[in-house]
Design a protein around this motif. Structure first.
Motif, mmCIF file in Angstrom:
data_model
loop_
_atom_site.group_PDB
_atom_site.id
_atom_site.type_symbol
_atom_site.label_atom_id
_atom_site.label_comp_id
_atom_site.label_asym_id
_atom_site.label_seq_id
_atom_site.Cartn_x
_atom_site.Cartn_y
_atom_site.Cartn_z
ATOM 1 N N LYS A 124 0.875 -1.175 0.000
ATOM 2 C CA LYS A 124 0.000 0.000 0.000
ATOM 3 C C LYS A 124 0.907 1.218 0.000
ATOM 4 O O LYS A 124 1.678 1.416 0.951
ATOM 5 C CB LYS A 124 -0.929 -0.001 1.220
ATOM 6 C CG LYS A 124 -1.915 1.164 1.250
ATOM 7 C CD LYS A 124 -2.820 1.045 2.469
ATOM 8 C CE LYS A 124 -3.817 2.194 2.527
ATOM 9 N NZ LYS A 124 -4.696 2.091 3.725
ATOM 10 N N ILE A 125 0.836 2.021 -1.044
ATOM 11 C CA ILE A 125 1.793 3.106 -1.207
ATOM 12 C C ILE A 125 1.119 4.316 -1.851
ATOM 13 O O ILE A 125 0.284 4.170 -2.750
ATOM 14 C CB ILE A 125 3.002 2.628 -2.058
ATOM 15 C CG1 ILE A 125 4.060 3.724 -2.190
ATOM 16 C CG2 ILE A 125 2.553 2.123 -3.430
ATOM 17 C CD1 ILE A 125 5.360 3.241 -2.816
ATOM 18 N N ALA A 165 8.643 1.844 -9.415
ATOM 19 C CA ALA A 165 9.497 0.700 -9.086
ATOM 20 C C ALA A 165 8.865 -0.165 -8.002
ATOM 21 O O ALA A 165 8.901 -1.405 -8.074
ATOM 22 C CB ALA A 165 10.875 1.183 -8.634
ATOM 23 N N ALA A 166 8.285 0.468 -6.999
ATOM 24 C CA ALA A 166 7.691 -0.282 -5.890
ATOM 25 C C ALA A 166 6.520 -1.141 -6.362
ATOM 26 O O ALA A 166 6.422 -2.323 -6.011
ATOM 27 C CB ALA A 166 7.233 0.679 -4.794
ATOM 28 N N VAL A 167 5.635 -0.560 -7.155
ATOM 29 C CA VAL A 167 4.470 -1.303 -7.633
ATOM 30 C C VAL A 167 4.899 -2.401 -8.604
ATOM 31 O O VAL A 167 4.441 -3.549 -8.522
ATOM 32 C CB VAL A 167 3.443 -0.356 -8.287
ATOM 33 C CG1 VAL A 167 2.294 -1.146 -8.906
ATOM 34 C CG2 VAL A 167 2.909 0.636 -7.259
ATOM 35 N N THR A 168 5.816 -2.067 -9.524
ATOM 36 C CA THR A 168 6.295 -3.061 -10.486
ATOM 37 C C THR A 168 6.933 -4.247 -9.776
ATOM 38 O O THR A 168 6.616 -5.411 -10.070
ATOM 39 C CB THR A 168 7.332 -2.426 -11.446
ATOM 40 O OG1 THR A 168 6.708 -1.387 -12.187
ATOM 41 C CG2 THR A 168 7.890 -3.465 -12.404
ATOM 42 N N GLN A 171 -2.837 -0.156 -4.007
ATOM 43 C CA GLN A 171 -2.665 -1.390 -3.255
ATOM 44 C C GLN A 171 -2.461 -2.569 -4.208
ATOM 45 O O GLN A 171 -3.160 -2.673 -5.215
ATOM 46 C CB GLN A 171 -3.901 -1.658 -2.381
ATOM 47 C CG GLN A 171 -4.199 -0.546 -1.393
ATOM 48 C CD GLN A 171 -5.469 -0.784 -0.602
ATOM 49 O OE1 GLN A 171 -5.455 -0.876 0.613
ATOM 50 N NE2 GLN A 171 -6.587 -0.880 -1.306
ATOM 51 N N VAL A 172 -1.502 -3.435 -3.864
ATOM 52 C CA VAL A 172 -1.271 -4.676 -4.592
ATOM 53 C C VAL A 172 -1.359 -5.802 -3.575
ATOM 54 O O VAL A 172 -0.642 -5.785 -2.566
ATOM 55 C CB VAL A 172 0.121 -4.692 -5.264
ATOM 56 C CG1 VAL A 172 0.312 -5.977 -6.067
ATOM 57 C CG2 VAL A 172 0.323 -3.470 -6.143
ATOM 58 N N ALA A 173 -2.228 -6.772 -3.808
ATOM 59 C CA ALA A 173 -2.451 -7.804 -2.796
ATOM 60 C C ALA A 173 -2.883 -9.114 -3.432
ATOM 61 O O ALA A 173 -3.311 -9.157 -4.590
ATOM 62 C CB ALA A 173 -3.498 -7.334 -1.787
ATOM 63 N N ILE A 179 -7.179 3.801 -4.422
ATOM 64 C CA ILE A 179 -8.143 4.413 -3.504
ATOM 65 C C ILE A 179 -8.410 5.835 -4.000
ATOM 66 O O ILE A 179 -7.559 6.718 -3.896
ATOM 67 C CB ILE A 179 -7.611 4.423 -2.062
ATOM 68 C CG1 ILE A 179 -7.297 2.984 -1.616
ATOM 69 C CG2 ILE A 179 -8.635 5.058 -1.107
ATOM 70 C CD1 ILE A 179 -6.670 2.888 -0.243
ATOM 71 N N VAL A 180 -9.598 6.033 -4.555
ATOM 72 C CA VAL A 180 -9.878 7.273 -5.277
ATOM 73 C C VAL A 180 -10.588 8.335 -4.443
ATOM 74 O O VAL A 180 -10.587 9.508 -4.808
ATOM 75 C CB VAL A 180 -10.714 6.981 -6.546
ATOM 76 C CG1 VAL A 180 -9.940 6.081 -7.497
ATOM 77 C CG2 VAL A 180 -12.070 6.361 -6.200
#
Length: 201
Positions: A17-18, A27-30, A125-127, A152-153
């Motif tokens: 979650k960033i 980079a974090a999400v990838t 968020q990636v989960a 989260i919009v």
């Protein structure tokens, strides 16, 4: 298709979650998406289901991601849900049935907008596991994905339909751009690793 080995491994991976404003967001999400893709079988078909509608500013995150991904014209994944052909409450069940019956070994990534606390607005968020479309507006829809990515919009908890309609398009565009580009790079990295491992055999 079920991935028992994948399911056991993915539970050990922490979700991400960033905030979209972080300097290292891409980079974090990838990298986290690559972590989730790494255990899946090489014969899997990456299938991206982008849930939402272009009739609501807040809920158009999924279709925006789908349209952005479609511009890459990549053979590395299949896309369901774009601005021109959205996947939403009316056709979601049929879309999932179509994937199950016609896509070879689908590994599904669910993409959707969601509502959250004020401090979380603008986060990605990636989960593991499925996203649950419609939960923020109290709809009962089928879960989507072996893993999921959400943006989260806006703030949840009160008059959700009104909140989604009055979400800033600027934020939704920024989130969708990050998700689409990061997902594309992650799938490319995953595919490159598969080819590298195959070359060693």
């Amino acid at each position: 298709m079920s991935f028992p080995l994948y399911s056991s491994r993915i539970k050990e991976l922490p979700s991400l979650k960033i905030a979209h404003t972080e300097s290292h967001i891409h980079a974090a999400v990838t990298n986290r998406i690559v972590d989730f893709l790494t255990p899946i079988p090489a014969e899997s078909t990456i299938t991206v289901v982008c849930v939402g509608t272009d009739r609501s500013t807040g809920d158009c995150l999924g279709p925006l991601v789908g349209s952005a991904l479609s511009k890459f014209n990549s053979p590395l994944f299949e896309i369901y849900g774009t601005l021109d052909h959205p996947v939403h409450a009316v056709n979601l069940s049929d879309t999932l049935q179509h994937i199950e019956s016609s896509v070879k070994n689908p590994f599904t990534i669910g993409i959707d907008a969601c509502l959250g606390q004020t401090s979380s607005v603008g986060n990605i968020q990636v989960a593991s596991g499925p996203v649950r479309p419609g939960a923020g507006v109290h709809k009962q829809l089928p879960p989507v994905g072996d893993m999921h990515i959400t943006g989260i919009v806006n703030v949840g908890g009160f008059m959700e339909y009104f909140v989604l309609q009055n979400t800033r398009l600027s934020l939704v565009m920024k989130l969708s751009d990050i998700i689409a580009n990061s997902l594309y790079m992650a799938v490319k990295q995953w595919h490159h690793r598969l080819n590298s491992y195959a070359g060693r055999d």
